[in-house]
Write a protein that holds these residues in place. Structure first.
Motif, short mmCIF file in Angstrom:
data_model
loop_
_atom_site.label_atom_id
_atom_site.label_comp_id
_atom_site.label_asym_id
_atom_site.label_seq_id
_atom_site.Cartn_x
_atom_site.Cartn_y
_atom_site.Cartn_z
N ALA A 71 -18.67 11.28 -8.28
CA ALA A 71 -17.29 10.84 -8.54
C ALA A 71 -16.64 10.32 -7.26
N ASP A 72 -16.83 11.05 -6.15
CA ASP A 72 -16.27 10.60 -4.88
C ASP A 72 -16.90 9.28 -4.44
N ALA A 73 -18.20 9.14 -4.66
CA ALA A 73 -18.89 7.89 -4.29
C ALA A 73 -18.33 6.72 -5.09
N ASP A 74 -18.11 6.94 -6.38
CA ASP A 74 -17.55 5.88 -7.22
C ASP A 74 -16.16 5.48 -6.75
N GLU A 75 -15.34 6.47 -6.38
CA GLU A 75 -13.99 6.17 -5.88
C GLU A 75 -14.06 5.39 -4.57
N ALA A 76 -14.97 5.77 -3.68
CA ALA A 76 -15.10 5.08 -2.40
C ALA A 76 -15.53 3.63 -2.60
N VAL A 77 -16.45 3.41 -3.53
CA VAL A 77 -16.92 2.05 -3.81
C VAL A 77 -15.78 1.21 -4.38
N GLN A 78 -15.01 1.79 -5.30
CA GLN A 78 -13.87 1.06 -5.85
C GLN A 78 -12.86 0.71 -4.75
N ASP A 79 -12.59 1.68 -3.86
CA ASP A 79 -11.68 1.42 -2.75
C ASP A 79 -12.19 0.25 -1.89
N ALA A 80 -13.50 0.26 -1.63
CA ALA A 80 -14.08 -0.79 -0.78
C ALA A 80 -13.95 -2.16 -1.44
N PHE A 81 -14.24 -2.24 -2.73
CA PHE A 81 -14.15 -3.53 -3.41
C PHE A 81 -12.71 -4.04 -3.45
N VAL A 82 -11.76 -3.14 -3.66
CA VAL A 82 -10.34 -3.54 -3.66
C VAL A 82 -9.97 -4.11 -2.29
N LYS A 83 -10.39 -3.43 -1.22
CA LYS A 83 -10.07 -3.91 0.13
C LYS A 83 -10.72 -5.27 0.39
N VAL A 84 -11.94 -5.45 -0.09
CA VAL A 84 -12.62 -6.73 0.10
C VAL A 84 -11.83 -7.85 -0.56
N PHE A 85 -11.41 -7.64 -1.80
CA PHE A 85 -10.70 -8.72 -2.50
C PHE A 85 -9.34 -9.00 -1.85
N LEU A 86 -8.65 -7.94 -1.45
CA LEU A 86 -7.32 -8.13 -0.85
C LEU A 86 -7.40 -8.82 0.51
N HIS A 87 -8.53 -8.64 1.20
CA HIS A 87 -8.65 -9.18 2.56
C HIS A 87 -9.78 -10.21 2.68
N ILE A 88 -10.14 -10.84 1.57
CA ILE A 88 -11.26 -11.78 1.58
C ILE A 88 -11.01 -12.94 2.54
N GLU A 89 -9.75 -13.27 2.77
CA GLU A 89 -9.45 -14.38 3.68
C GLU A 89 -9.82 -14.06 5.12
N GLN A 90 -10.02 -12.76 5.42
CA GLN A 90 -10.42 -12.37 6.77
C GLN A 90 -11.93 -12.46 6.98
N TYR A 91 -12.66 -12.65 5.88
CA TYR A 91 -14.12 -12.75 5.99
C TYR A 91 -14.51 -14.05 6.70
N ARG A 92 -15.34 -13.93 7.72
CA ARG A 92 -15.84 -15.09 8.45
C ARG A 92 -17.11 -15.59 7.76
N SER A 93 -17.03 -16.77 7.20
CA SER A 93 -18.13 -17.28 6.38
C SER A 93 -19.39 -17.59 7.18
N ASP A 94 -19.28 -17.60 8.52
CA ASP A 94 -20.48 -17.84 9.32
C ASP A 94 -21.25 -16.56 9.59
N LEU A 95 -20.74 -15.42 9.10
CA LEU A 95 -21.41 -14.14 9.29
C LEU A 95 -21.87 -13.58 7.95
N PRO A 96 -22.91 -12.73 7.95
CA PRO A 96 -23.40 -12.17 6.68
C PRO A 96 -22.35 -11.30 6.01
N PHE A 97 -22.06 -11.59 4.75
CA PHE A 97 -21.08 -10.80 4.02
C PHE A 97 -21.56 -9.36 3.86
#
Length: 216
Positions: A71-97
Motif C-alpha cells: 500500500a505504501d509503495a502504491d502511494e509513493a508511486v502515485q505521488d511520483a507520477f503526480v510530481k512528474v506530470f506537474l513538473h514535466i516542463e522541468q524535464y530536460r529532453s536531452d537526458l534520459p527520462f
C-alpha cells in the motif's frame, strides 16, 4: 488547437549525449512536455497514461524494495507520477527520462518512509502512555510478530542509510540493487562511464557497510 502554436514533436524528441536511441519513456516524456508547452493538456494527459502504463510495474518494484509494504509503495508511486506530470516542463529532453523519474520516485519513497516512521513513533508513544499492548500482538503470535518486526526494522535501517548517500551514489545503488541493472545498462541510462558507475557503487556500498556495521 486553434490559436495555439504548432509544436513539432519529432523536433522535441530527446537526443542522448552518447548518440544512442532514446528510451520509449524518454520519447513519451518529450511528447508530453511539448503538448504541455503547446497548451494541449488533454492530449498530454492521454500520453501520460501511456507513460504510466509503461513505467508503473518497474516503479512499484523499486518503491516496494524501499518500503516493504504494497500500500505504501502504491502511494509513493502515485505521488511520483503526480510530481512528474506537474513538473514535466522541468524535464530536460536531452537526458534520459528514466533517470529523472527514478530520482523523483526514490524521493517519494523516502518521504513516505519518513512519514511512516513519525506515525510509528506516535503510536509507540501512545501505547507506552496507556501501558497497553498493540491490538495485533496476540500472545500466541508474539514470537513470529517479533521476528517480522526485527526484519522490518533492519530493512528500515538500510533504507535510512541509503537516504544519506549523495545523489549519484543513491541513484546508482538503486538502479543496480533495486532495479537490477548492470553497470553497462546504468552507464547507458545515465551517461556516466562504466568506470564512474562502478566507483559510485563501490563508494555507496562502503558507506552503507560503515553505517550498518558491515551487513550489506
Amino acid at each position: 488547437m486553434a490559436g495555439q502554436p504548432n509544436v513539432d514533436l519529432a523536433a522535441q524528441a530527446p537526443r542522448p549525449a552518447d548518440g544512442g536511441h532514446p528510451s520509449p519513456a524518454s520519447v513519451l516524456a518529450a511528447e508530453i512536455k511539448a503538448l504541455v508547452a503547446e497548451g494541449d493538456r488533454d492530449a498530454a494527459r492521454d500520453r501520460f497514461g501511456a507513460l504510466v502504463a509503461l513505467l508503473q510495474r518497474r516503479a512499484l518494484r523499486i518503491a516496494f524494495q524501499y518500503l516493504r509494504d504494497a500500500a505504501d509503495a502504491d502511494e509513493a508511486v502515485q505521488d511520483a507520477f503526480v510530481k512528474v506530470f506537474l513538473h514535466i516542463e522541468q524535464y530536460r529532453s536531452d537526458l534520459p527520462f528514466d533517470v529523472w523519474f527514478t530520482r523523483i520516485l526514490v524521493n517519494a519513497a523516502l518521504d513516505r518512509l519518513k512519514a511512516r516512521a513519525r506515525q510509528q513513533r506516535w503510536i509507540s508513544h501512545s501505547t507506552d502512555e496507556d501501558n497497553g499492548r498493540p491490538v495485533e500482538q496476540v500472545p500466541g503470535h508474539e514470537a513470529s510478530h517479533e521476528r517480522r518486526l526485527l526484519a522490518k526494522e533492519r530493512w528500515d535501517q538500510v533504507t535510512r542509510a541509503v537516504a544519506t548517500l549523495p545523489d549519484r551514489q543513491r541513484l546508482v545503488f538503486t538502479l543496480c540493487h533495486l532495479d537490477e541493472r548492470t553497470p553497462a545498462e546504468i552507464s547507458a541510462a545515465t551517461g556516466m562511464s562504466q568506470a564512474t558507475v562502478r566507483v559510485h557503487l563501490f563508494r555507496a556500498l562502503r558507506k552503507l557497510r560503515g553505517v550498518l556495521g558491515g551487513h550489506v
